[in-house]
Enzyme design. Sequence first.
Site, PDB file in Angstrom:
ATOM      1  N   HIS A  50      -3.914   1.004   7.722  1.00  0.00           N
ATOM      2  CA  HIS A  50      -2.394   1.461   7.718  1.00  0.00           C
ATOM      3  C   HIS A  50      -2.412   2.860   6.793  1.00  0.00           C
ATOM      4  O   HIS A  50      -1.816   3.743   7.492  1.00  0.00           O
ATOM      5  CB  HIS A  50      -1.584   0.525   7.588  1.00  0.00           C
ATOM      6  CG  HIS A  50      -0.009   0.796   7.413  1.00  0.00           C
ATOM      7  ND1 HIS A  50       0.807   0.564   8.334  1.00  0.00           N
ATOM      8  CD2 HIS A  50       0.577   1.908   6.470  1.00  0.00           C
ATOM      9  CE1 HIS A  50       2.227   1.025   8.211  1.00  0.00           C
ATOM     10  NE2 HIS A  50       1.741   1.822   6.881  1.00  0.00           N
ATOM     11  N   GLU A  51      -3.147   2.518   5.806  1.00  0.00           N
ATOM     12  CA  GLU A  51      -2.722   3.651   4.757  1.00  0.00           C
ATOM     13  C   GLU A  51      -3.558   4.637   5.025  1.00  0.00           C
ATOM     14  O   GLU A  51      -3.465   5.999   4.892  1.00  0.00           O
ATOM     15  CB  GLU A  51      -3.176   3.021   3.266  1.00  0.00           C
ATOM     16  CG  GLU A  51      -2.234   2.009   2.904  1.00  0.00           C
ATOM     17  CD  GLU A  51      -0.692   2.184   2.893  1.00  0.00           C
ATOM     18  OE1 GLU A  51      -0.451   3.371   2.693  1.00  0.00           O
ATOM     19  OE2 GLU A  51       0.229   1.311   3.089  1.00  0.00           O
ATOM     20  N   HIS A  86      -2.233   7.077   7.391  1.00  0.00           N
ATOM     21  CA  HIS A  86      -1.190   8.049   6.794  1.00  0.00           C
ATOM     22  C   HIS A  86      -1.988   9.269   6.502  1.00  0.00           C
ATOM     23  O   HIS A  86      -1.477  10.501   6.563  1.00  0.00           O
ATOM     24  CB  HIS A  86      -0.598   7.478   5.362  1.00  0.00           C
ATOM     25  CG  HIS A  86       0.607   6.537   5.790  1.00  0.00           C
ATOM     26  ND1 HIS A  86       1.696   7.041   6.124  1.00  0.00           N
ATOM     27  CD2 HIS A  86       0.692   5.244   5.489  1.00  0.00           C
ATOM     28  CE1 HIS A  86       2.675   6.104   6.373  1.00  0.00           C
ATOM     29  NE2 HIS A  86       2.180   5.101   5.966  1.00  0.00           N
ATOM     30  N   GLN A 130       2.958  10.002   1.507  1.00  0.00           N
ATOM     31  CA  GLN A 130       4.305   9.360   1.404  1.00  0.00           C
ATOM     32  C   GLN A 130       5.044   9.656   0.177  1.00  0.00           C
ATOM     33  O   GLN A 130       6.350   9.495   0.060  1.00  0.00           O
ATOM     34  CB  GLN A 130       4.086   7.761   1.394  1.00  0.00           C
ATOM     35  CG  GLN A 130       3.793   7.253   2.758  1.00  0.00           C
ATOM     36  CD  GLN A 130       3.452   5.884   2.754  1.00  0.00           C
ATOM     37  OE1 GLN A 130       2.485   5.365   2.213  1.00  0.00           O
ATOM     38  NE2 GLN A 130       4.434   4.931   3.360  1.00  0.00           N
ATOM     39  N   CYS A 136       6.650  -0.055   7.269  1.00  0.00           N
ATOM     40  CA  CYS A 136       5.995   1.229   6.252  1.00  0.00           C
ATOM     41  C   CYS A 136       7.319   1.711   5.271  1.00  0.00           C
ATOM     42  O   CYS A 136       8.467   1.733   5.859  1.00  0.00           O
ATOM     43  CB  CYS A 136       5.728   2.157   7.268  1.00  0.00           C
ATOM     44  SG  CYS A 136       5.196   3.667   6.498  1.00  0.00           S
ATOM     45  N   LEU A 137       7.106   1.767   4.319  1.00  0.00           N
ATOM     46  CA  LEU A 137       8.009   2.111   3.158  1.00  0.00           C
ATOM     47  C   LEU A 137       8.815   3.702   3.711  1.00  0.00           C
ATOM     48  O   LEU A 137      10.054   3.635   3.284  1.00  0.00           O
ATOM     49  CB  LEU A 137       7.157   2.379   1.908  1.00  0.00           C
ATOM     50  CG  LEU A 137       6.868   1.288   1.167  1.00  0.00           C
ATOM     51  CD1 LEU A 137       6.088   1.746  -0.196  1.00  0.00           C
ATOM     52  CD2 LEU A 137       7.987   0.259   0.718  1.00  0.00           C
ATOM     53  N   GLY A 173       0.804  -1.210  -0.070  1.00  0.00           N
ATOM     54  CA  GLY A 173       0.041  -0.067  -0.082  1.00  0.00           C
ATOM     55  C   GLY A 173       0.828   1.150  -0.054  1.00  0.00           C
ATOM     56  O   GLY A 173       2.135   1.206   0.415  1.00  0.00           O
TER      57      GLY A 173
HETATM   58 CO    CO Z   1       2.945   3.233   5.764  1.00  0.00          CO
END
Ligand code: CO
Length: 185
Positions: free
Chosen positions: A141-142, A145, A50, A99-100, A45
């Site tokens: 999670h997304e 953000h 991000q 997380c990226l 995701g």
């Molecule tokens: Co993340």
Amino acid sequence: MILPIIAYGDSILRNVSKEIDRMFPNLDEFIANMYETMYATNGVGIAAPQLGIPARLFVIDSREMYNKDGIEGQGLKQIFINPEIINETGQNWEYEEGCLSIPGIRENVRRRPTIKVRFTNENWEDQTTEFDGYTARVIQHENDHLDGVLFIDKISPLKKQLIRGKLMEIQRGWVKVDYRMRFAR
Ligand code: CO
């Protein structure tokens, strides 16, 4: 085009993102870039902030999670525009998240298993759909953000203390990662 991932420490990851409308510039291209970047970084995701864009949208593809773990269920590839989690139900379950934007850190996070989400899809149709399992978790999670919330906000103070040094290293760009990132300074 693969876009650089904003690293932990940049204030954009802490902002509350704004809803978008059809006037959002080059939306189709941005969505294509979101998917391309997500696949290139092996993410499941990715949320617009991000990538440096404080807008309320994210893409997910949870299909591989189901394949890999041999879990029942198919997973989902989907874009969520202006999503809103209407409710979250069921017993909290723990799963290791990463997380990226926070490379090299993985921690167990407790979330509820079933969610109802209202969102706009790629055709600007409003949808209200229930999700569960891994797909729900990725959406949770997304969606966090978009509100400036990171998974490390949901771990115990003790665990947070243990990763403090690592977080500082990420913030300073002292991290080895095989995709392009943008650091705060
Ligand atoms: Co993340």
